[in-house]
Design a protein around this motif. Sequence first.
Motif, PDB file in Angstrom:
ATOM      1  N   GLU A 168     -25.065  52.607 -35.260  1.00 22.61           N
ATOM      2  CA  GLU A 168     -23.481  52.915 -35.222  1.00 22.61           C
ATOM      3  C   GLU A 168     -22.509  52.928 -33.462  1.00 22.61           C
ATOM      4  N   MET A 169     -23.383  53.035 -32.324  1.00 29.74           N
ATOM      5  CA  MET A 169     -22.197  52.459 -31.466  1.00 29.74           C
ATOM      6  C   MET A 169     -22.293  51.150 -30.561  1.00 29.74           C
ATOM      7  N   GLU A 170     -23.774  50.816 -31.171  1.00 32.58           N
ATOM      8  CA  GLU A 170     -23.676  49.421 -30.976  1.00 32.58           C
ATOM      9  C   GLU A 170     -22.917  48.386 -31.523  1.00 32.58           C
ATOM     10  N   LYS A 171     -22.380  48.763 -33.048  1.00 33.09           N
ATOM     11  CA  LYS A 171     -22.319  48.502 -33.805  1.00 33.09           C
ATOM     12  C   LYS A 171     -20.584  48.682 -34.194  1.00 33.09           C
ATOM     13  N   ALA A 172     -20.063  49.622 -33.390  1.00 36.88           N
ATOM     14  CA  ALA A 172     -18.842  49.721 -32.678  1.00 36.88           C
ATOM     15  C   ALA A 172     -17.917  48.736 -32.441  1.00 36.88           C
ATOM     16  N   ARG A 173     -16.586  48.927 -33.050  1.00 37.04           N
ATOM     17  CA  ARG A 173     -15.095  47.818 -33.213  1.00 37.04           C
ATOM     18  C   ARG A 173     -14.269  48.741 -32.807  1.00 37.04           C
ATOM     19  N   ALA A 174     -12.831  47.503 -32.335  1.00 35.85           N
ATOM     20  CA  ALA A 174     -12.021  48.220 -31.642  1.00 35.85           C
ATOM     21  C   ALA A 174     -10.795  47.060 -32.297  1.00 35.85           C
ATOM     22  N   ALA A 175     -10.149  47.053 -33.235  1.00 38.50           N
ATOM     23  CA  ALA A 175      -8.705  46.586 -32.973  1.00 38.50           C
ATOM     24  C   ALA A 175      -7.784  46.335 -33.032  1.00 38.50           C
ATOM     25  N   TYR A 185     -14.209  51.191 -35.242  1.00 36.57           N
ATOM     26  CA  TYR A 185     -14.947  51.117 -37.183  1.00 36.57           C
ATOM     27  C   TYR A 185     -15.688  50.450 -36.824  1.00 36.57           C
ATOM     28  N   VAL A 186     -17.010  50.726 -37.902  1.00 30.35           N
ATOM     29  CA  VAL A 186     -17.915  49.678 -37.979  1.00 30.35           C
ATOM     30  C   VAL A 186     -18.047  49.044 -39.562  1.00 30.35           C
ATOM     31  N   GLU A 187     -18.020  48.123 -39.081  1.00 28.62           N
ATOM     32  CA  GLU A 187     -17.606  47.135 -40.293  1.00 28.62           C
ATOM     33  C   GLU A 187     -18.664  47.629 -41.772  1.00 28.62           C
ATOM     34  N   PRO A 188     -17.797  47.902 -42.677  1.00 28.51           N
ATOM     35  CA  PRO A 188     -18.187  48.150 -43.514  1.00 28.51           C
ATOM     36  C   PRO A 188     -20.026  47.443 -44.354  1.00 28.51           C
ATOM     37  N   CYS A 189     -20.225  46.296 -43.947  1.00 28.05           N
ATOM     38  CA  CYS A 189     -21.419  46.025 -44.638  1.00 28.05           C
ATOM     39  C   CYS A 189     -22.161  45.858 -42.872  1.00 28.05           C
ATOM     40  N   GLU A 190     -22.224  46.449 -41.764  1.00 23.91           N
ATOM     41  CA  GLU A 190     -23.229  46.439 -40.958  1.00 23.91           C
ATOM     42  C   GLU A 190     -23.401  48.078 -41.042  1.00 23.91           C
ATOM     43  N   GLY A 191     -23.075  49.252 -41.564  1.00 28.56           N
ATOM     44  CA  GLY A 191     -23.001  50.421 -42.066  1.00 28.56           C
ATOM     45  C   GLY A 191     -21.992  51.667 -41.914  1.00 28.56           C
ATOM     46  N   HIS A 192     -22.329  52.588 -40.977  1.00 25.30           N
ATOM     47  CA  HIS A 192     -21.735  54.115 -41.457  1.00 25.30           C
ATOM     48  C   HIS A 192     -20.763  54.071 -40.126  1.00 25.30           C
ATOM     49  N   ASP A 193     -19.529  55.613 -40.070  1.00 24.18           N
ATOM     50  CA  ASP A 193     -19.199  54.937 -38.448  1.00 24.18           C
ATOM     51  C   ASP A 193     -19.032  56.576 -38.581  1.00 24.18           C
ATOM     52  N   ASP A 194     -19.893  57.454 -38.968  1.00 26.11           N
ATOM     53  CA  ASP A 194     -19.574  59.132 -39.192  1.00 26.11           C
ATOM     54  C   ASP A 194     -20.085  59.441 -38.257  1.00 26.11           C
ATOM     55  N   TYR A 195     -20.835  59.543 -37.687  1.00 31.07           N
ATOM     56  CA  TYR A 195     -21.266  59.463 -35.998  1.00 31.07           C
ATOM     57  C   TYR A 195     -20.142  59.304 -35.006  1.00 31.07           C
ATOM     58  N   LEU A 196     -19.753  57.960 -34.936  1.00 30.92           N
ATOM     59  CA  LEU A 196     -18.458  57.623 -34.155  1.00 30.92           C
ATOM     60  C   LEU A 196     -17.945  58.603 -33.808  1.00 30.92           C
TER      61      LEU A 196
END
Length: 213
Positions: A168-175, A185-196
Amino acid sequence: LKGEHPRLRSRAPGKVYVAGLDLAGIIDSEGVLSSTGVSPVYRDRDRRNHDSAVLTIAEVESGDSIPDVKVVDFICWKDEPYTSLYARLVNIIKEVWNCAAVVVDATGAGAGVASFLKEALGRKVIPFQFTTQSKSHLGFQLLSFINLGKIKIFSGDGSPEIEEFWEEMEKARAAYRANQTMSFYVEPCEGHDDYLMSLALMVEAAALYKPRK
């Protein structure tokens, strides 16, 4: 974020612990949270099926103005109805870790869980509602802790929890928005963000914790 300290399963004598709890449930085809029967509020973005609840536990040491935080455990429940989580959460927060402060996702259906935990555990439970402004605060605060080297994660133990956390950390993005707020967030198509989200809520608990004099 990577630390060298080991993962723990219960508190160590003389240490202070805080926690962040991100709540979740299974979304059925009608968009209803099946564990509670309440339509979910998806924070500030369209959400995907959100099927994990994550509790992040961290040791807190008083620093200058920002405390030093060492994450020592992740506890994850998948496909778990809230009603069966109550007793487990109270036991883990109170008996296993004796947390001094716990920030709980109280958005939408999570409000009921946060209310129950506050009634059972008292002032140490701090409900948190996700809005555009409050989530922006969490994001900037998390970045501050990371950039100042104030937060470290236990060394990898090969567990599913730590693997999912780093994914999740690797996929995390900021806007970043024009009004000087941000979303992460993590893009929904890439997975979840529960741990983030649980990590960000834990950092809020660490920031709010005031040691007893």
